[in-house]
Structures are given as structure tokens and as C-alpha cells.
Design an enzyme around this catalytic site. Structure first.
Site, mmCIF file in Angstrom:
data_model
loop_
_atom_site.group_PDB
_atom_site.id
_atom_site.type_symbol
_atom_site.label_atom_id
_atom_site.label_comp_id
_atom_site.label_asym_id
_atom_site.label_seq_id
_atom_site.Cartn_x
_atom_site.Cartn_y
_atom_site.Cartn_z
ATOM 1 N N SER A 30 24.904 47.572 47.974
ATOM 2 C CA SER A 30 24.326 46.738 48.246
ATOM 3 C C SER A 30 24.511 44.873 48.675
ATOM 4 C CB SER A 30 22.494 46.842 48.823
ATOM 5 O OG SER A 30 22.852 46.595 47.141
ATOM 6 N N THR A 31 25.141 44.780 47.135
ATOM 7 C CA THR A 31 25.900 43.667 47.068
ATOM 8 C C THR A 31 27.400 43.108 48.288
ATOM 9 O OG1 THR A 31 24.833 43.452 44.768
ATOM 10 C CG2 THR A 31 25.629 41.634 45.439
ATOM 11 N N ASP A 83 33.232 43.575 44.597
ATOM 12 C CA ASP A 83 32.692 44.465 44.557
ATOM 13 C C ASP A 83 31.352 43.966 43.615
ATOM 14 O OD1 ASP A 83 31.877 46.860 44.926
ATOM 15 O OD2 ASP A 83 33.545 47.374 43.516
ATOM 16 N N GLY A 84 30.499 44.565 44.174
ATOM 17 C CA GLY A 84 29.160 44.406 42.876
ATOM 18 C C GLY A 84 29.042 44.903 41.587
ATOM 19 N N ASP A 86 26.404 47.820 38.247
ATOM 20 C CA ASP A 86 25.759 48.319 38.042
ATOM 21 C C ASP A 86 25.244 47.553 36.996
ATOM 22 O OD1 ASP A 86 24.798 50.174 39.991
ATOM 23 O OD2 ASP A 86 26.810 51.434 39.491
ATOM 24 N N LYS A 96 29.829 50.712 36.467
ATOM 25 C CA LYS A 96 29.674 51.024 38.466
ATOM 26 C C LYS A 96 29.877 53.246 38.228
ATOM 27 C CE LYS A 96 32.992 48.595 40.972
ATOM 28 N NZ LYS A 96 31.322 48.096 42.208
ATOM 29 N N GLY A 98 27.170 53.312 40.979
ATOM 30 C CA GLY A 98 25.767 53.872 41.283
ATOM 31 C C GLY A 98 25.841 54.865 42.787
ATOM 32 N N GLU A 105 36.782 52.481 44.392
ATOM 33 C CA GLU A 105 36.518 51.190 43.777
ATOM 34 C C GLU A 105 37.276 50.551 42.682
ATOM 35 O OE1 GLU A 105 31.596 50.122 44.481
ATOM 36 O OE2 GLU A 105 32.466 51.095 42.645
#
Ligand SMILES: O=C[C@H](O)[C@H](O)[C@H](O)COP(=O)(O)O
EC number: 5.3.1.6
Length: 239
Positions: A30-31, A83-84, A86, A96, A98, A105
Site C-alpha cells: 500500500s505504501t 519499497d515499503g 512491515d 518484508k 506481508g 522484492e
């Protein structure tokens, strides 16, 4: 400001690092989605970049936003991956996966000169492990792989429940690479680099969600503004 607005703020701050001609890794979640959308606006205004998506979901978002795409077969490196995450610890080690995109990634982050992690500041933790650690596995021989994972956990001083991830419909979640994910509730990972090494050595484990020494900086958006935290050690240094 709500969580989604904070995520967008972090994405906008990372976008300031992007220059004309750059080759970018495009994260998942989502980010990262905010970053792709904001990047699309800049591309529409004339910015020249190409991106490598880290999931089929991000590929679809990037296409929708008009961001030109390429692959790691067509280009030899990436300038920045955004990148986002968790969870992010003070060493900029990450959990990462999630969203299930950890394998692509990690391939993309490792091929990048810099990885900028973008997140709302609830992702910042003193110690990794409250978020269940995703371990991507081959379905064949899963019982043996699970036992080997448990042994690796014990050797690294952690333990906890493991569960094969299911989708919303209750079916086994299948990654973009056709693998399954086991989520492990470890609580507190005392030695993330050691555990990362032990998990990587297990046949049947394709990849795991510990990103050690890959993030160059983290952009954290919170109620009191944006904090940018730079990694102290060079990229790839796991000590
Ligand atoms: O597989 C998914 C990724 O590792 C995401 O970057 C991570 O789960 C964070 O996602 P979000 O920005 O939605 O919290």
C-alpha cells in the site's frame, strides 16, 4: 493526518531522490503503491525513467499510471528501489513480505545501488519479530522444510507458531513465483543476520522476509513530520 496520508508523504519524500534517466525498482504494497502513483504523475509531466516492478500487482499499477517498465534482463542495474516494509529496526534491517512479494522484492533490492524504504512510523521497531516472519517455501516436501526451519529457529534462539498463509477465500496463498508462504510468529528476533543466514541455507526455502544490509535509508512519516534515517554501514555489510 491518517495512515494513508502518512504513507503518501513518505512516498513523496522518496520521489525527491528520483532524477531524469534513472532506472527504478518499484516496490509492492500500500505504501509503494503511492510511490508508483506519484511517479506516474511525474512521468506524465515529462520525467524519463524506467521501472522494474516487484510483483504482478505493481506491474498492473505501473501500467495504469503510465510508468514505462523494463526487466532485469534488459538492464544491468537499478539506481534506486523504493519499497515499503512491515518492520524496520535501527540497523535498517527489515521484515518484508506481508503482501507476499518478498522474493522479487529482494532480487530487485539486491540489484539496486540504493534501496529507500518508505513507511509510516508505526513500522519502526527496536527489535524485529512482532510482525510474523514470512518464509517462502516450495510445496514439495513441506514437512521436512518446516522441521528444518524449526531447527534453524532453535539454533538462533527463537521459536513460535508457524502457519501456511491462506488467502481471503481460505485457499493456500500462492506467490507470483508459484510458491507458498509460511508465516512464523517469533515475537523477538535476537540475531536477524544469523537467522537470515540459517534460513537461506535450508533446501526448500526459496527466500525469507529478513532484508539484511539492503536498505540504504528509511523515510518514516509520522504525526510530527518526516524522519529520514540513513544506514551507517555500506550496502551488503551484514556484520
Ligand atoms: O510483500 C509485500 C511487501 O514486502 C510490502 O512492502 C510490505 O508488506 C509493506 O506493505 P505496506 O506498505 O502495505 O504496509
Amino acid at each position: 493526518m491518517n495512515m494513508d496520508q502518512l504513507k503518501r508523504q513518505a512516498a513523496a519524500r522518496a520521489l525527491e531522490e528520483v532524477r531524469d534517466g534513472m532506472q527504478l525498482g518499484l516496490g509492492t504494497g500500500s505504501t509503494a503503491k503511492h510511490f508508483v502513483e506519484l511517479l506516474g504523475e511525474r512521468v506524465a509531466a515529462g520525467l524519463k525513467v524506467v521501472g522494474v516492478p516487484t510483483s504482478e500487482a505493481t506491474r498492473a499499477d505501473a501500467e495504469r499510471c503510465g510508468v514505462p517498465l523494463t526487466t532485469l534482463d534488459e538492464i544491468d542495474h537499478l539506481d534506486i528501489t523504493v519499497d515499503g516494509a512491515d518492520e524496520i529496526d535501527p540497523e535498517l534491517n527489515l521484515i518484508k513480505g506481508g503482501g507476499g512479494a518478498l522474493l522479487r522484492e529482494k532480487i530487485v533490492a539486491a540489484a539496486s545501488d540504493r534501496m529507500i524504504v518508505i513507511a509510516d512510523d508505526t513500522k519502526w521497531v527496536p527489535t524485529l519479530g512482532k510482525f510474523p516472519l514470512p518464509v517462502e517455501v516450495i510445496p514439495f516436501g513441506l514437512g521436512a522444510t518446516r522441521r528444518a526451519i524449526e531447527k534453524a529457529f532453535a539454533e538462533c534462539g527463537v521459536s513460535g507458531q508457524m502457519a501456511v498463509r491462506k488467502d481471503k477465500g481460505g485457499h493456500v496463498f500462492v506467490t507470483d513465483g508459484g510458491h507458498w508462504i509460511v508465516d512464523a510468529q517469533l515475537g523477538r528476533i535476537v540475531d536477524p543476520p544469523g537467522l537470515a543466514k540459517a534460513l537461506s541455507a535450508i533446501p526448500g526455502v526459496v527466500e525469507h522476509g529478513l532484508f539484511i544490509g539492503l536498505a540504504s535509508s528509511a523515510v518514516l512519516a509520522g504525526g510530527e513530520g518526516i524522519r529520514v534515517i540513513e544506514r551507517r554501514k555500506p550496502k551488503g555489510d551484514q556484520e
